[in-house]
Design an enzyme around this catalytic site. Sequence first.
Site, PDB file in Angstrom:
ATOM      1  N   GLU A 128     -10.592   5.578  10.924  1.00  0.00           N
ATOM      2  CA  GLU A 128     -10.823   6.894  11.524  1.00  0.00           C
ATOM      3  C   GLU A 128     -11.358   6.631  12.922  1.00  0.00           C
ATOM      4  O   GLU A 128     -12.412   6.020  13.089  1.00  0.00           O
ATOM      5  CB  GLU A 128     -11.820   7.701  10.686  1.00  0.00           C
ATOM      6  CG  GLU A 128     -11.825   9.184  11.013  1.00  0.00           C
ATOM      7  CD  GLU A 128     -12.679   9.519  12.221  1.00  0.00           C
ATOM      8  OE1 GLU A 128     -12.098   9.892  13.261  1.00  0.00           O
ATOM      9  OE2 GLU A 128     -13.896   9.406  12.141  1.00  0.00           O
TER      10      GLU A 128
ATOM     11  N   GLU B 290     -11.119   9.851  25.817  1.00  0.00           N
ATOM     12  CA  GLU B 290     -12.300  10.258  25.067  1.00  0.00           C
ATOM     13  C   GLU B 290     -13.552   9.821  25.815  1.00  0.00           C
ATOM     14  O   GLU B 290     -13.705   8.653  26.164  1.00  0.00           O
ATOM     15  CB  GLU B 290     -12.286   9.646  23.664  1.00  0.00           C
ATOM     16  CG  GLU B 290     -13.423  10.150  22.796  1.00  0.00           C
ATOM     17  CD  GLU B 290     -13.386   9.591  21.380  1.00  0.00           C
ATOM     18  OE1 GLU B 290     -13.675  10.351  20.443  1.00  0.00           O
ATOM     19  OE2 GLU B 290     -13.052   8.405  21.222  1.00  0.00           O
TER      20      GLU B 290
ATOM     21  N   CYS C 163     -16.712  12.494  16.860  1.00  0.00           N
ATOM     22  CA  CYS C 163     -15.275  12.268  17.016  1.00  0.00           C
ATOM     23  C   CYS C 163     -14.509  13.584  16.993  1.00  0.00           C
ATOM     24  O   CYS C 163     -13.397  13.674  17.518  1.00  0.00           O
ATOM     25  CB  CYS C 163     -14.748  11.310  15.955  1.00  0.00           C
ATOM     26  SG  CYS C 163     -15.110  11.823  14.264  1.00  0.00           S
TER      27      CYS C 163
ATOM     28  N   LYS D 200     -21.614  -2.498   6.777  1.00  0.00           N
ATOM     29  CA  LYS D 200     -21.942  -3.065   8.090  1.00  0.00           C
ATOM     30  C   LYS D 200     -22.149  -1.890   9.050  1.00  0.00           C
ATOM     31  O   LYS D 200     -21.217  -1.304   9.568  1.00  0.00           O
ATOM     32  CB  LYS D 200     -20.794  -3.959   8.587  1.00  0.00           C
ATOM     33  CG  LYS D 200     -20.843  -4.313  10.091  1.00  0.00           C
ATOM     34  CD  LYS D 200     -22.114  -5.024  10.488  1.00  0.00           C
ATOM     35  CE  LYS D 200     -22.138  -5.273  12.005  1.00  0.00           C
ATOM     36  NZ  LYS D 200     -22.533  -4.067  12.785  1.00  0.00           N
TER      37      LYS D 200
END
Length: 468
Positions: free
Chosen positions: A238, A370, A272, A163
Site C-alpha cells: 500500500e 505526493e 496516504c 518492523k
Amino acid sequence: MTQMKTRTTFQSINPARPTEVVGHVEDQSLEEIAEIVARAKRAQLRWSKLPSPERGMYLHRAADQLQLQLEDISITMTKEMGKTLAEAKGETARGVAILRYFAGEGMREIGQVIPSTDADAVMYTTRCPLGVIGAITPWNFPVAIPLWKIAPALAYGNTVILKPAEETSVTAQKVIACFQEAQFPEGVVNLATGQGSEIGKALVEHPHVSAITFTGSNLVGKQIGHSALERGAKYQLEMGGKNPVIVTKNADLDVAVEATISGGLKSTGQKCTATSRVIVEEDVYDDFKEKLLNAVEKITVGDGLKANTWMGPLATKAQFQNVLEAIDKGKKEGATLLTGGNRVSSLDGYFVEPTVFETVDHSMSLAQEEIFGPVLALFRVAGIKEAIELANDSIYGLSASIFTTNIQEMLTFTSDMQAGLIRVNAESAGVELQAPFGGMKNSSSHSREQGRAAIEFFTSVKTVFVKG
C-alpha cells in the site's frame, strides 16, 4: 569473566521539540533478526493448531490491554510523531476496534462446500495460514496500520514480525507490549527494530518469511515487491496517493470546505489518503476559495499535546525539509501561493504553515508528486467531465471524493473515478476498518487490506476432495 555484548540504540525525537528525546530503541543486528524469524517459525505451527475461536480470545485480551494503555500510548504517539492528542487517541481507539473485529474472525466461516461430479465424494475448500508474516509499517499511523496487519495475520493462524518505522518505534514497543500482557505464546508476535534498509531488507529476503505486508513509499514498495517476487514470497503493498476532491456547483460549499481542510490538513497532511488536489467548478470557484482561505487562516499550529492545537508538526526533519522544498518548487514552476508556504518561525519544531496554491498547471509537481504535507492545490474546471478527467490524470489511484447534491454527478463520479476508495460528500481521508482498503494504479499491489478482504492475503485456499 565473560564480557557482555553492548547493545546499540537510536533515539526517538519529538518533532515539536527536537531537543527532547522521547525514548531509546534497540538497533538490532542481522543475527538477532535471524533468531526472531526462527522463533516465529517455531511458534507458527503451534499457533495455527489452536482452534480459531481460541486465537480470537487472545486478540480480545490484547484489545483489553490496548484499551487500558490508551492514554499512555496516545501521548507517546503525539510526542513521537507529532499528530494532535485527540487524533492519537482516536487512532488508538481504532486499534482496539481492529483487534476486536478480527477477534471475531475466529468464529466465521473459512470455506465452502462445492458440488462434486462424483456422487460418492464430498468436495470443499478451507483456508491455510501462510506462515511467518513480515509487517513493515510507516510512521504516520503507528498504531492503526500495524494492527490492521497484525490482527488478521494472527486471526488466520500466522505469526508476525513487526518492523515499524524508526521514528515511531517507541510507540510500537508499547503496542507489542499489549500482546505480551495478553500472554500470547512466545514467538507469535515479534518486534524487529532498526534501520529499514537493513532490518526490513533482511525480513523481505529471509527464506522463512512467507509473506510481506508493507505500507510506505512507492520507491521502497517496488523494491520490496521485486525482492519478494524473486524468491516466491507473497507480498502486499500500500503506497502513495495524490488524492483529488471535486467540488461541483451543486455542492454545499460549507460542508465541502470543512471536509477539504480536514481531509487535507489534519495530521499535517501526512496521510496516504490526504486530499492534495482540490478541483472546483468555475461557477463556485471564487466563493469556495474565499471560504477555504478564511478557514485555513484560523488553523492553530503547535505542539499536539496542547488542547488548542489543530495541526501539529511534520513528523521528521527530513519530511519538514521535503515539504518546504516542494513548496519552493511550486513557486518556481509558476503556481500562485495564496496563503502559508513558510516554516512557523515562532516555534522550534518542524512546523510548516498550512499552504494553499492556485493557477497550478496539471503538469506541475504540485499536481503530480505526493508531498505528504499540509499543501493544497486548487484547480478551476468548467464542469464534471473536465473535473473527472483531471482527477484521473495521475499515476496514483488511492482515494477520491466529490461534493455535490446532484445524483447523476454522484453516479458518474463513482463509475468513472479510478481510485480504490470513493467517497461522496465526505473527505478523502476516511477509511473504515470493516471495509476493504487499497488503491489502483501505482497506489498499491492491487490487493486489499482490512475487513473480510484481509483473508485473501493472509491465507491460501486449499481444495479438499474426499471419497468414501
